[in-house]
Design a protein around this motif. Structure first.
Motif, PDB file in Angstrom:
ATOM      1  N   VAL A  43       0.831  -1.202   0.000  1.00 52.52           N
ATOM      2  CA  VAL A  43       0.000   0.000   0.000  1.00 52.52           C
ATOM      3  C   VAL A  43       0.867   1.254   0.000  1.00 52.52           C
ATOM      4  N   ILE A  44       1.911   1.248   0.851  1.00 54.89           N
ATOM      5  CA  ILE A  44       2.810   2.417   0.919  1.00 54.89           C
ATOM      6  C   ILE A  44       3.529   2.624  -0.409  1.00 54.89           C
ATOM      7  N   ALA A  45       3.956   1.491  -1.044  1.00 57.33           N
ATOM      8  CA  ALA A  45       4.720   1.576  -2.303  1.00 57.33           C
ATOM      9  C   ALA A  45       3.829   1.699  -3.522  1.00 57.33           C
ATOM     10  N   ASN A  46       2.513   1.760  -3.310  1.00 57.71           N
ATOM     11  CA  ASN A  46       1.578   1.851  -4.441  1.00 57.71           C
ATOM     12  C   ASN A  46       1.762   0.680  -5.407  1.00 57.71           C
ATOM     13  N   ASN A  47       1.934  -0.508  -4.802  1.00 56.89           N
ATOM     14  CA  ASN A  47       2.062  -1.779  -5.526  1.00 56.89           C
ATOM     15  C   ASN A  47       3.358  -1.911  -6.322  1.00 56.89           C
ATOM     16  N   LYS A  48       4.304  -1.046  -6.089  1.00 54.55           N
ATOM     17  CA  LYS A  48       5.614  -1.213  -6.730  1.00 54.55           C
ATOM     18  C   LYS A  48       6.389  -2.289  -5.962  1.00 54.55           C
ATOM     19  N   PRO A  49       7.349  -2.972  -6.601  1.00 56.76           N
ATOM     20  CA  PRO A  49       8.152  -3.983  -5.898  1.00 56.76           C
ATOM     21  C   PRO A  49       9.253  -3.357  -5.050  1.00 56.76           C
ATOM     22  N   PHE A  50       9.270  -2.076  -4.944  1.00 54.22           N
ATOM     23  CA  PHE A  50      10.230  -1.362  -4.108  1.00 54.22           C
ATOM     24  C   PHE A  50       9.529  -0.154  -3.499  1.00 54.22           C
ATOM     25  N   VAL A  51      10.171   0.420  -2.491  1.00 55.63           N
ATOM     26  CA  VAL A  51       9.611   1.584  -1.833  1.00 55.63           C
ATOM     27  C   VAL A  51      10.656   2.686  -1.800  1.00 55.63           C
ATOM     28  N   THR A  52      10.226   3.941  -1.887  1.00 59.00           N
ATOM     29  CA  THR A  52      11.156   5.072  -1.865  1.00 59.00           C
ATOM     30  C   THR A  52      10.947   5.891  -0.588  1.00 59.00           C
ATOM     31  N   LYS A  53      11.903   6.788  -0.348  1.00 62.88           N
ATOM     32  CA  LYS A  53      11.760   7.687   0.800  1.00 62.88           C
ATOM     33  C   LYS A  53      10.494   8.514   0.686  1.00 62.88           C
ATOM     34  N   GLU A  54      10.192   8.929  -0.534  1.00 61.52           N
ATOM     35  CA  GLU A  54       8.993   9.742  -0.743  1.00 61.52           C
ATOM     36  C   GLU A  54       7.738   8.965  -0.363  1.00 61.52           C
ATOM     37  N   ASP A  55       7.725   7.648  -0.685  1.00 57.12           N
ATOM     38  CA  ASP A  55       6.572   6.825  -0.299  1.00 57.12           C
ATOM     39  C   ASP A  55       6.429   6.781   1.223  1.00 57.12           C
ATOM     40  N   LEU A  56       7.556   6.573   1.915  1.00 58.21           N
ATOM     41  CA  LEU A  56       7.526   6.424   3.370  1.00 58.21           C
ATOM     42  C   LEU A  56       7.159   7.713   4.088  1.00 58.21           C
ATOM     43  N   ARG A  57       7.481   8.854   3.470  1.00 56.32           N
ATOM     44  CA  ARG A  57       7.198  10.129   4.135  1.00 56.32           C
ATOM     45  C   ARG A  57       5.709  10.361   4.344  1.00 56.32           C
ATOM     46  N   LEU A  58       4.878   9.641   3.590  1.00 56.71           N
ATOM     47  CA  LEU A  58       3.439   9.814   3.736  1.00 56.71           C
ATOM     48  C   LEU A  58       2.920   9.201   5.028  1.00 56.71           C
ATOM     49  N   ASP A  59       3.683   8.257   5.610  1.00 51.00           N
ATOM     50  CA  ASP A  59       3.198   7.535   6.785  1.00 51.00           C
ATOM     51  C   ASP A  59       4.125   7.576   7.984  1.00 51.00           C
ATOM     52  N   LEU A  60       5.411   7.848   7.792  1.00 49.83           N
ATOM     53  CA  LEU A  60       6.370   7.776   8.887  1.00 49.83           C
ATOM     54  C   LEU A  60       7.092   9.096   9.080  1.00 49.83           C
ATOM     55  N   SER A  61       7.631   9.263  10.257  1.00 55.88           N
ATOM     56  CA  SER A  61       8.421  10.454  10.553  1.00 55.88           C
ATOM     57  C   SER A  61       9.826  10.284   9.978  1.00 55.88           C
ATOM     58  N   PRO A  62      10.555  11.380   9.795  1.00 62.36           N
ATOM     59  CA  PRO A  62      11.925  11.282   9.273  1.00 62.36           C
ATOM     60  C   PRO A  62      12.809  10.368  10.119  1.00 62.36           C
ATOM     61  N   LYS A  63      12.661  10.423  11.438  1.00 67.25           N
ATOM     62  CA  LYS A  63      13.488   9.580  12.298  1.00 67.25           C
ATOM     63  C   LYS A  63      13.177   8.101  12.069  1.00 67.25           C
ATOM     64  N   SER A  64      11.890   7.764  11.924  1.00 65.29           N
ATOM     65  CA  SER A  64      11.511   6.375  11.689  1.00 65.29           C
ATOM     66  C   SER A  64      11.969   5.897  10.313  1.00 65.29           C
ATOM     67  N   ILE A  65      11.860   6.777   9.334  1.00 61.85           N
ATOM     68  CA  ILE A  65      12.305   6.417   7.976  1.00 61.85           C
ATOM     69  C   ILE A  65      13.796   6.120   7.966  1.00 61.85           C
ATOM     70  N   GLU A  66      14.558   6.989   8.626  1.00 66.01           N
ATOM     71  CA  GLU A  66      16.017   6.789   8.678  1.00 66.01           C
ATOM     72  C   GLU A  66      16.357   5.454   9.337  1.00 66.01           C
TER      73      GLU A  66
END
Length: 326
Positions: free
Chosen positions: A276-299
């Motif tokens: 869901v976060i990756a919009n069904n892509k087989p990979f995820v980007t920082k931009e995808d994660l920023r929609l749901d997680l804080s910068p500290k959690s993403i790092e």
């Protein structure tokens, strides 16, 4: 009034006493000289004879006694009025505290009704602060009037301040307890024993009784319940659950534990979340994660996920999940 009378006796009255003694001495000297020189008798004007002056002096002393009695009577009345006022205020405050304690012990009905009652009791207790300040001023006035014991009450300011503090703490504790019970009343999938264990653990680690847990308190509570997380996992979890005041509220805490106990996360659920976060892509980007997680959690998360071969900005969450759940 008493000070003025004492000032009169120490100044004006002493001046008059000195003048009287001087006059008596002078009259005695005149009489001696009259005999010595065989002079005609000295006859003072009417009303100024020694016996007249002595009668006036006796009357002055009697008037002073009457005045002192009047002053003492006024002082006694004033002291009694002050004691009555203090007693009335003190007894009134204790009556409010007694009524609050009775209402608190008689709580019944739905939780929302009980919480509304406790909230109204807190509102009744708050004005006791100014009332105690007024009573403290009266106590100082009593001390200035040399009143050490009160005839119309047994309550001191210290007694009432302690009772008021304990009453307010009891009300606030009861309000938190009802709020917490409201948070768990719909958690029907767990046994009462489980919910009681969660609540008791929360109360134990809520050391400052603010009905919220800091990060260290929350982690200690989870560890005590057998739920251990790595530093990175806990950081992500806390970041997701933390409230606006940088703490975990009881409601958030209990819901998290209920969800954790009722439905342990499966690999399929985690995979679906990444999709869901990756919009069904087989990979995820920082931009995808920023929609749901804080910068500290993403790092923290991206330190664990390998880079993707499909996109230079992507991260291979599939490989990460295989490594985690293998």
């Amino acid at each position: 009034m008493s000070d003025e009378f004492n000032e009169y006796k120490a100044s004006t009255k002493r001046t008059w006493t000195h003048e009287k003694i001087e006059l008596d001495t002078l009259l005695g000297d005149i009489q001696i000289k009259r005999v010595t020189y065989n002079l005609a008798p000295f006859v003072p004007r009417a009303g100024l004879a020694p016996r007249d002056l002595e009668a006036a002096w006796i009357e002055l002393a009697a008037a002073e006694v009457r005045h002192r009695k009047a002053i003492n009577h006024h002082i006694r009345q004033s002291r009694d009025a002050l004691q009555r006022r203090y007693g009335s205020e003190a007894n009134s405050i204790q009556s409010v505290l007694n009524n609050i304690a009775h209402a608190l012990s008689a709580l019944s009905g739905e939780l929302d009704t009980q919480l509304a009652t406790v909230t109204s009791l807190i509102a009744r207790a708050r004005p006791l602060g100014p009332a105690l300040s007024r009573l403290s001023s009266l106590e100082r006035m009593c001390s200035d009037a040399n009143i050490d014991e009160h005839d119309y009450t047994v309550y001191s300011v210290s007694d009432l301040e302690y009772d008021a503090e304990m009453t307010m703490k009891a009300l606030e504790k009861k309000a938190r307890f009802i709020e917490n019970q409201s948070a768990v009343r719909n958690m029907t999938n767990l046994t009462p024993a489980q919910l009681e264990e969660f609540e008791a653990t929360f109360r134990y680690f809520d050391r400052d009784s603010r009905n919220a847990l800091s990060d260290a308190e929350f982690r200690a509570a989870l560890d005590s319940l057998g739920h251990s997380f790595s530093d990175d996992e806990f950081l992500m979890l806390y970041d997701q659950l933390v409230c606006g005041d940088d703490a975990i509220s009881f409601e958030v805490y209990i819901r998290f534990l209920v969800e954790l106990t009722e439905d342990q996360t499966t690999p399929e659920q985690v995979l679906q979340s990444f999709r869901v976060i990756a919009n069904n892509k087989p990979f995820v980007t920082k931009e995808d994660l920023r929609l749901d997680l804080s910068p500290k959690s993403i790092e923290s998360l991206l330190r664990e996920i390998p880079k993707s071969d499909l996109d230079k900005n992507g991260y291979d969450y599939l490989a990460y999940l295989r490594n985690v759940f293998q």
